[in-house]
Structures are given as C-alpha cells and as structure tokens.
Design an enzyme around this catalytic site. Structure first.
Site: not given
Ligand code: DAT
Ligand code: MG
Length: 142
Positions: A91, A49, A57, A9, A126, A115, A102, A112
């Site tokens: 995450t 996304y 978020f 990222k 993707e 991805h 992470r 974080n």
């Molecule tokens: P991951 O990246 O572990 O697959 P995810 O798909 O649930 O996690 O979410 C995508 C991204 O969105 C994640 O890397 C960071 C952001 N994100 C997720 N939950 C969040 C939250 N509660 N607050 C802020 N950003 C968040």
């Molecule tokens: Mg994800």
C-alpha cells in the site's frame, strides 16, 4: 476462472500512466474483460471504501478518489486476485520494491496509482459496484 477489480486512480490517469499500467497487466497475461473511465460519485466512493470509514485518512481518501476520472476494470486469469496485489506492491509506495507498479510509479501512500481487490469477497463486491452483468459480457435476464 478467477476475476478481480482494479482501478487506475486519478493521479495515474492525470499522469498519463493508463497505457503503461494496463500494458503490464496484459503482458502478464491477464485478460481485461470490462473497462471504463469514470468520475466516481461520492456515494460510490463511500461504498467502495466502506471498510475504511472512521479511519484518520478516510475523508482525504474519498476526496482523492473522487477528484478526477479513474479507469476501472475487471481482470481475469488464474490467481489474478493475489497476482495483481503482487504486481501492485504494498500500500505504501515507500515500501514497494522496484518492479512493482507502486514501486515504479508512486512515492506516497495517498497517491499510490492503483487499486486491486484484496480477497475473493472484495473482488465480487467491487466488481458488482462498478459493472453491470451486461458490461461483463454476461447474459441479461429478461
Ligand atoms: P490497498 O489500496 O493496498 O488495498 P488499503 O485498502 O489498506 O490499501 O487502503 C486503501 C487506500 O487508502 C490506499 O490505497 C491508500 C489509502 N491509505 C491507506 N492507508 C493510508 C494511510 N495510512 N494514510 C493515507 N492514506 C492511506
Ligand atoms: Mg484495499
């Protein structure tokens, strides 16, 4: 052979972590079969996304992932989808153990550093969003 999509990222690129992160993935034994640095256009970010649209978020997520260049890649190896997720850690980096990417390189959920696709269906979707068949080394039709 299984494939997954991964991305360093913007904060990972800005902090000079490309080599450290890719080194871990290569040391594990995963093969990088496609790799590019790009600034993600808003339309591509929205597609990538899409599952998070409407969440609190979401707007910040799109702003962040489009804020600077990322390094996108396709990794190949046995069990690479789940294996990469294990190497990434949870995450929220606050929950991520030392030894995970992470856990070692990040402090906050909105930065974080990496991805990774979460399932075979996500990986296929993707990979196709970010890479053409030609960029994956596959034969071009026509
Ligand atoms: P991951 O990246 O572990 O697959 P995810 O798909 O649930 O996690 O979410 C995508 C991204 O969105 C994640 O890397 C960071 C952001 N994100 C997720 N939950 C969040 C939250 N509660 N607050 C802020 N950003 C968040
Ligand atoms: Mg994800």
């Amino acid at each position: 052979m299984e494939r997954t999509f991964s991305m360093i990222k913007p904060e990972g690129v800005a902090r000079g972590l490309i080599g450290a992160i890719i080194g871990r993935l290569e040391n594990k034994g995963y093969r990088i079969i496609a790799l590019k640095m790009l600034r993600i256009p808003p339309e591509l970010a929205a597609k990538h996304y899409a599952e998070h649209e409407g969440k609190p978020f979401y707007q910040e997520l799109i702003r962040h992932i489009t804020s600077g260049p990322v390094v996108a890649m396709v990794l190949e190896g046995p069990g690479v989808i789940a294996g990469l997720r294990q190497m990434m850690g949870p995450t929220n980096p606050r929950d991520a153990a030392p030894g995970t990417i992470r856990g070692d390189y990040a402090l906050e959920v909105d930065a974080n550093v990496i991805h990774g696709s979460d399932s075979p269906a996500s990986a296929a979707r993707e990979i196709a969003l970010f890479f053409t068949p030609g960029e994956l080394g596959e034969a071009m039709v026509g």
